[in-house]
Design an enzyme around this catalytic site. Structure first.
Site, short mmCIF file in Angstrom:
data_model
loop_
_atom_site.label_atom_id
_atom_site.label_comp_id
_atom_site.label_asym_id
_atom_site.label_seq_id
_atom_site.Cartn_x
_atom_site.Cartn_y
_atom_site.Cartn_z
N TRP A 159 1.22 -1.04 0.30
CA TRP A 159 0.22 -0.22 -0.41
C TRP A 159 0.40 1.16 -0.17
O TRP A 159 2.05 1.31 0.24
CB TRP A 159 -0.85 -0.02 1.20
N ASP A 184 0.54 11.86 -0.31
CA ASP A 184 -0.47 11.97 -0.34
C ASP A 184 -2.32 11.44 0.40
O ASP A 184 -2.54 10.47 0.45
CB ASP A 184 0.01 13.31 -1.27
N GLU A 212 -3.30 8.33 -2.22
CA GLU A 212 -2.34 7.28 -1.89
C GLU A 212 -1.40 7.15 -2.74
O GLU A 212 -1.33 5.93 -3.49
CB GLU A 212 -3.38 6.60 -1.25
N GLU A 213 -1.07 7.33 -3.67
CA GLU A 213 -0.24 7.93 -5.09
C GLU A 213 1.12 8.65 -5.34
O GLU A 213 2.08 7.92 -5.92
CB GLU A 213 -1.78 8.72 -6.12
N GLU A 257 -18.89 6.78 -4.96
CA GLU A 257 -17.70 8.39 -5.29
C GLU A 257 -17.62 9.10 -6.14
O GLU A 257 -16.65 10.11 -5.60
CB GLU A 257 -16.25 7.21 -5.15
#
Ligand SMILES: *[C@@H]1O[C@H](CO)[C@@H](O)[C@H](O)[C@H]1NC(C)=O
Ligand SMILES: *[C@@H]1O[C@H](CO)[C@@H](O)[C@H](O)[C@H]1NC(C)=O
Ligand SMILES: *[C@@H]1O[C@H](CO)[C@@H](O)[C@H](O)[C@H]1NC(C)=O
Ligand SMILES: *[C@@H]1O[C@H](CO)[C@@H](O)[C@H](O)[C@H]1NC(C)=O
Ligand SMILES: *[C@@H]1O[C@H](CO)[C@@H](O)[C@H](O)[C@H]1NC(C)=O
Ligand SMILES: *[C@@H]1O[C@H](CO)[C@@H](O)[C@H](O)[C@H]1NC(C)=O
Length: 608
Positions: free
Chosen positions: A148, A204, A207-208, A428
């Site tokens: 992750w 960030d 999550e990238e 989303e």
């Protein structure tokens, strides 16, 4: 009879355009009704995703928040520290603003859950060795060991802010001892994480990208300031907060490139990113000035950034085509996004509105607003004659600009309304070409984003956190300070706070009326109560919404908030595009406004 079944864009292309004032009136009336109807749906949507009793969170431990019930492409059936903290900050503010019954017990469950989550050994480390930066956990409070984007250093800061919001309330109730024994130990660990790692890189919020991130730096600064204030209120101290905060604030300034905020120091993108408006609404302080240091919503840099960022989505989403500059559009995370097709997000679109409502609140409180060379383009897009200057609240220009900013905010909420299915579910994303919902369904953060924007529009603002005290050092330094850190052992005893149901003084009543109408005809509700316009057939009557209207279910709904227990008489009227009023036949309808805990009721009628 031609039934209105075409989508709005198509209708306006093939039918003569109604007069402009009708269009505007319809837009306003429809949005107000939709917002009132969506509000209880959004709150329920959040609660459905929280263990142990949320209907969409089966198996989740008490106080654990499911990001979304979706378990397949994408699988969001986990608990993220960030999403959970934002959710509980929202619920705490909801509790403080409205005293919504039952929420306090849930807040205490969250506190207890986080004391346990802090101790879980995970791939980022243990409690005092970096583990608080772990982004997500299983719902049974165990670690996720798969690959992750980790660590994510916003989580501890956001959790501290959520817990401090509740701690302030407890102190105001004379319950400082619970803050000292239960909440402070958790908050202190989170603050120590921030003081130790704020100057290290982080993934960030999306999550990238592993670099430094405006969002993360901004939320860290806020946590240090209010954490230190909380410490002082309960006879504790946070000397590392005091030593690190000025350096964090100094670093925050470096993301501004002269035109907009570059959201991340890495990633190789334009840097235009909703990260920045989300940060501004999170660090919004109702008592702050429009000073740029903390990038408040009313600051000229944040307004300039709002324009650059939202403009970046105008040309890349086809659902935005034809929308003029100065009117809200569908907003995504960042223009280069390809995740799940790279579409607009509900929470980003509503954040663009919330920022504007926050700014209006600040200008009204301060009693003036500045148009500067930095913010001029923002203002001119929505108020073409805007010029650099200071406008006092006694001037008509101030009123006109405030109206223009509110209308602009509403235009983003109207985009959210347009692309929300009639049952109110918020996923989303929504398709950049058709507007239909996409990716994870019933996203907790989408519902929370609706609630925070809705409350900001109603000027139901969260507490101040001390932004006004921000002072910049003359030069920036990288730094770090570690400790103290230890396991938080005390928890709230479950069951000590029985969720009580106290009936609300007023009830939001949704009046559903099945009535087939032709294009250009609108439905209004009128009746013998001030809220229903005292039998007015003009602007005092309640405008109804056709957002759920279909040819097989010709539903108009109208929403009015009425004193519980009142007996009312009412009727529906049709108002044609030329202003002709047609009343329902028969005697007046009668209704007793019920009194209940949720403060919501529904009436089903059809045209008579
Ligand atoms: C926690 O949940 C995960 C995912 O459902 C499962 O794989 C794991 O076995 C559970 N752990 C415990 C201790 O129940
Ligand atoms: C407007 O600008 C003046 C001069 O820089 C400043 O003192 C004042 O605080 C500003 N007011 C607002 C509302 O931004
Ligand atoms: C709401 O409507 C959407 C779109 O029609 C549908 O996919 C979803 O399952 C519905 N949600 C609920 C909770 O009924
Ligand atoms: C650490 O802080 C210094 C001073 O503000 C800054 O130049 C540097 O980029 C920061 N590094 C990270 C990773 O935050
Ligand atoms: C309705 O009538 C009441 C009592 O006369 C008055 O106070 C109120 O302002 C009226 N409201 C509207 C919307 O006309
Ligand atoms: C109104 O109609 C809806 C849809 O048919 C139904 O779910 C709801 O229970 C009805 N409400 C009342 C108060 O009759």
């Amino acid at each position: 009879m031609q039934v209105s079944t075409c989508l709005f864009a198509l209708c306006s292309a093939v039918l003569a355009a109604p007069r402009q004032e009708n269009l505007l009136r319809r837009a306003t009336g429809s949005l107000t009704s939709w917002l009132a109807a969506e509000s209880p749906i959004a709150l329920q949507g959040v609660l459905n995703n929280i263990g142990p009793n949320g209907v969409d969170a089966p198996g989740a431990d008490s106080g654990m928040v499911v990001a979304s019930p979706d378990q397949v492409n994408p699988d969001y059936f986990y608990s993220w520290t960030r999403d959970s903290a934002l959710t509980f900050k929202c619920l705490t503010d909801q509790f403080l603003a409205y005293g919504t019954s039952g929420l306090e017990a849930q807040i205490r469950d969250y506190v207890n859950a986080q004391a346990a989550v802090q101790t879980i050994e995970n791939p980022s480390g243990g409690l005092c060795t970096g583990g608080l930066g772990e982004p997500k956990f299983y719902l049974n409070q165990t670690a996720f060991f798969g690959p992750w984007g980790r660590p994510q250093r916003d989580g501890p800061a956001l959790r501290a802010t959520a817990l401090i919001a509740y701690a302030r309330y407890l102190i105001s109730q004379g319950e400082s001892s619970s803050v000292s024994s239960i909440i402070w130990p958790i908050v202190q660990n989170d603050l120590s994480y921030v003081t130790q790692y704020w100057n290290d890189t982080t993934f960030d919020l999306w999550e990238e990208i592993d670099s430094s991130s405006f969002w993360t730096t901004a939320v860290q600064y806020r946590a240090l300031i209010e954490g230190n204030t909380l410490a002082g209120q309960i006879g504790e101290s946070c000397s590392n907060c005091v030593s690190q905060a000025p350096n964090v604030l100094c670093f925050l300034q470096s993301y501004w490139n002269g035109e907009y905020i570059v959201a991340n120091t890495g990633g190789g993108r334009s840097g235009k990113d909703s990260n920045t408006i989300l940060a501004s609404i999170h660090v919004f302080d109702p008592d702050a000035s429009c000073d740029d240091n903390t990038f408040q919503p009313c600051s000229d840099k944040m307004l300039a950034n709002h324009k650059v960022l939202t403009d970046s989505f105008r040309s890349i989403y086809s659902i935005n085509s034809g929308i003029s500059e100065g009117s809200g559009v569908a907003v995504g995370r960042y223009p280069e996004d390809t995740y799940q097709g790279g579409n607009p997000w509900y929470l980003c679109t509503m954040a663009a509105a919330e920022l504007l409502y926050d700014a209006v609140y600040q200008w009204k409180r301060i009693g003036s607003l500045n148009v500067t060379s930095t913010s001029l383009a923002f203002f001119q897009a929505i108020y073409p004659s805007a010029a650099v200057g200071t406008y006092s609240s006694s001037s008509s220009t101030f009123d006109s600009i405030i109206d223009a900013v509110m209308t602009y905010g509403d235009s983003y909420m109207s985009i959210a309304e347009k692309y929300t299915p009639s049952n109110g579910s918020l996923s989303e994303q929504f398709s950049k070409t058709t507007g239909s919902p996409l990716s994870a369904y019933d996203l907790t953060w989408s519902f929370a984003a609706f609630l925070t924007a809705y409350n900001a529009r109603a000027a139901a603002m969260p507490a101040s956190w001390g932004a006004a005290s921000a002072s910049l050092p003359s030069s920036c330094s990288g730094s770090s300070a570690s400790g103290p850190c230890s396991t938080a052992t005390a928890t709230f005893t479950s069951g000590t706070l029985t969720p009580t149901c106290s009936a609300q003084p007023s009830t939001t009543v949704i009046f559903n009326e099945l009535v087939t109408t032709t294009y250009g005809t609108n439905i209004y509700l009128t009746g013998d109560n001030s809220e229903l316009g005292n039998w007015s057939t003009g602007s005092e009557a309640v405008p109804c919404s056709a957002s759920a209207y279909t040819s097989t279910n010709p539903l108009w709904y109208c929403v009015a908030t009425l004193p519980a227990g009142t007996d009312i008489q009412y009727k529906f009227i049709q108002v044609a595009s030329d202003g002709t009023v047609t009343w329902e036949s028969g005697s007046n309808r009668e209704y007793t406004v019920p009194s209940n805990c949720a403060g919501v009721a529904e009436v089903n009628d059809s045209w008579q």
